[in-house]
Write an enzyme that holds these catalytic residues in place. Structure first.
Site, PDB file in Angstrom:
ATOM      1  N   ASP A 261     -57.676 -53.897 -39.380  1.00 46.22           N
ATOM      2  CA  ASP A 261     -56.944 -54.432 -38.232  1.00 46.22           C
ATOM      3  C   ASP A 261     -55.435 -54.157 -38.346  1.00 46.22           C
ATOM      4  OD1 ASP A 261     -56.706 -55.806 -35.820  1.00 46.22           O
ATOM      5  OD2 ASP A 261     -57.904 -57.510 -36.487  1.00 46.22           O
TER       6      ASP A 261
ATOM      7  N   GLU B 220     -56.399 -50.767 -34.156  1.00 45.06           N
ATOM      8  CA  GLU B 220     -55.005 -51.096 -33.801  1.00 45.06           C
ATOM      9  C   GLU B 220     -54.837 -51.156 -32.281  1.00 45.06           C
ATOM     10  OE1 GLU B 220     -54.278 -48.101 -32.090  1.00 45.06           O
ATOM     11  OE2 GLU B 220     -52.223 -48.280 -32.862  1.00 45.06           O
ATOM     12  N   TRP B 221     -55.981 -51.416 -31.603  1.00 45.01           N
ATOM     13  CA  TRP B 221     -55.997 -51.811 -30.188  1.00 45.01           C
ATOM     14  C   TRP B 221     -55.473 -50.731 -29.235  1.00 45.01           C
ATOM     15  CZ3 TRP B 221     -52.116 -55.327 -32.731  1.00 45.01           C
ATOM     16  CH2 TRP B 221     -52.738 -56.152 -33.663  1.00 45.01           C
ATOM     17  N   GLY B 222     -55.387 -49.497 -29.710  1.00 39.14           N
ATOM     18  CA  GLY B 222     -54.900 -48.429 -28.824  1.00 39.14           C
ATOM     19  C   GLY B 222     -53.394 -48.372 -28.709  1.00 39.14           C
TER      20      GLY B 222
ATOM     21  N   ASP C 131     -58.514 -56.786 -27.211  1.00 39.25           N
ATOM     22  CA  ASP C 131     -59.835 -57.397 -27.401  1.00 39.25           C
ATOM     23  C   ASP C 131     -60.595 -57.593 -26.094  1.00 39.25           C
ATOM     24  OD1 ASP C 131     -58.851 -57.569 -29.936  1.00 39.25           O
ATOM     25  OD2 ASP C 131     -59.289 -59.697 -30.192  1.00 39.25           O
TER      26      ASP C 131
HETATM   27  C1  GAL Z   1     -58.266 -58.737 -33.591  1.00 42.06           C
HETATM   28  C2  GAL Z   1     -59.373 -57.734 -33.404  1.00 42.06           C
HETATM   29  C3  GAL Z   1     -60.657 -58.506 -33.173  1.00 42.06           C
HETATM   30  C4  GAL Z   1     -60.926 -59.379 -34.371  1.00 42.06           C
HETATM   31  C5  GAL Z   1     -59.734 -60.293 -34.627  1.00 42.06           C
HETATM   32  C6  GAL Z   1     -59.912 -61.082 -35.905  1.00 42.06           C
HETATM   33  O1  GAL Z   1     -57.069 -58.062 -33.831  1.00 42.06           O
HETATM   34  O2  GAL Z   1     -59.078 -56.903 -32.314  1.00 42.06           O
HETATM   35  O3  GAL Z   1     -61.733 -57.610 -32.935  1.00 42.06           O
HETATM   36  O4  GAL Z   1     -61.178 -58.561 -35.493  1.00 42.06           O
HETATM   37  O5  GAL Z   1     -58.531 -59.554 -34.716  1.00 42.06           O
HETATM   38  O6  GAL Z   1     -58.829 -61.914 -36.162  1.00 42.06           O
END
Ligand code: GAL
Length: 418
Positions: free
Chosen positions: A174, A207-209, A230
């Protein structure tokens, strides 16, 4: 590893770095050295680790359980993955997301929560492996995870070695608390650490793009990379000015990314919400159909031990899964759009195509699939099978008409007759 080097000096803004990276991918993963603020950074494309030749399939704890993870939970979900027929339908990875870790010991080793995982992570991995499944875990490139557990920053090699000793097969990595880091370099470090561990471990970049990972994630050895923030268990949020990303919002962000995916390296539009209760069965069928067509990783995120038969049937539809797992590994693309009506198409091995006809809107509507959308001549005879109802149409020419229910999709496999 290729040795061609392109070195660019000077102070470059991140936009320029992005453009250079496109150029790099286009010319076939050359080594790119980029000077920023006077210091040269050298990026060498990593050879593929050979894993994830088709999109990874499995189950992950986050969407349903958030921080409420424990060894009992993971065991019961692994049991249910087998009992439900999902393992035999292709789901293999059982992944614990955030919150399994609580501290580092005096030697810097990561420590699992002793109350929630009293038997330890290695024993849990053994349990999962004994069921014919693979085992995954989660960490973060920053100092802390998103839930403020210890991240891997500064401990990458130590963590990777530990994961390997536990029998980890998959790492989701992450991007929280990583603001000061250069994304590509940070992911490169963990990729190298995983390789140095000596165990084959799928590397899932999360890293969400934010830094356009589709441009560089494959060349640092990522097997999949998140393309969006997410997902939420709902049909549409952002597009209606609601502050979360539903299925349609995430879908819209995939347009144009299809050429970056292929065997061993996949765009990841986030995990499945099928069965979590926030959508209708039609919407869940559409969600699953679209993710299959996008060659997305199929990571279920619901409670597999209590899901009802309708949800189980969605998640185990073998014809839809076969589209996702097609060995050509081509991501589907949006081929037609008229307001709320869209047609998405994915080429398959042997000349067939998968098609999703989507009605985004709240009213029923007709939608015609023309051979032009399929890039086929209108006179060609085409067989079609509906992958949800099994209905077959033989030898159609020119086009096929459908009546779409509100917020729903039809999924077909079409094959020119020989
Ligand atoms: C976000 C991630 C989620 C989940 C979450 C856990 O950054 O996009 O899929 O892993 O953290 O805290």
């Amino acid at each position: 590893m290729r040795e061609n080097r392109l070195v660019v000096f000077g102070l470059l803004c991140s936009l320029t770095v992005g453009v250079l990276t496109v150029g790099m991918l286009t010319v076939g993963m050359l080594t790119v050295g980029v000077a920023r603020a006077g210091a040269e950074q050298s990026f060498v494309a990593r050879a593929s680790n050979g894993l994830a030749q088709t999109p990874p399939m499995g189950w992950n704890s986050w969407n349903k359980y958030r921080c409420n993870v424990s060894e009992q939970l993971i065991r019961s979900q692994a049991d249910a993955l087998v009992a439900s027929g999902m393992r035999d339908a292709g789901y293999r990875y059982v992944v614990i997301d955030d919150c399994w870790q609580v501290a580092r010991d005096s030697a810097g080793n990561i420590v699992a929560d002793p109350d929630r995982f009293p038997s330890g992570i290695a024993a849990l991995a053994d349990y999962v492996h004994a069921k014919g499944l693979l085992f995954g875990i989660y960490s973060d490139a920053g100092t802390l995870t998103c839930q403020k557990r210890p991240g891997s920053r500064g401990h990458e090699y130590q963590d990777a070695a530990r994961y390997a000793s536990w029998g980890v097969d998959y790492l989701k990595y992450d991007w929280c608390h990583a603001e000061s880091l250069e994304a590509r370099a940070a992911y490169e470090t963990m990729s190298d650490a995983l390789r140095a561990s000596g165990r084959p471990i799928v590397f899932s970049i999360c890293e969400w793009g934010t830094h356009q990972p589709w441009l560089w994630a494959a060349s640092v050895g990522g097997n999949l990379w998140r393309t969006t923030p997410d997902i939420t268990d709902g049909w549409v949020g952002k597009a209606r000015n609601i502050d979360w990303f539903g299925v349609l919002d995430i879908l819209d962000l995939q347009v144009g990314l299809e050429n970056y995916a292929g065997p061993g390296h996949w765009n990841d539009p986030d995990m499945l919400e099928v069965g979590n209760g926030g959508m209708t069965l039609d919407q869940y069928r559409a969600h699953f159909s679209l993710w299959a067509l996008l060659a997305a990783p199929l990571m279920a995120g619901n409670d597999l031990s209590t899901m009802n038969e309708s949800i189980r049937q969605i998640l185990t539809n073998r014809d839809v899964i076969a589209v996702n797992q097609d060995p050509l590994g081509i991501e589907g693309r949006r081929a037609f759009k008229d307001g709320d009506a869209e047609i998405w198409v994915k080429p398959l091995t042997g000349g067939s195509q998968a098609v999703v006809l989507l009605n985004r809107g709240d009213a029923p509507r007709p939608l015609r699939l023309t051979w032009e959308t399929l890039r086929l001549p209108p006179y060609l005879r085409v067989d079609s099978v509906d992958l949800w109802t099994g209905k077959r149409i033989h030898g159609a020419t020119g086009s096929l008409g459908f009546e779409l229910a509100p917020t729903a999709a039809v999924m077909l496999r079409v094959t020119p007759t020989r």
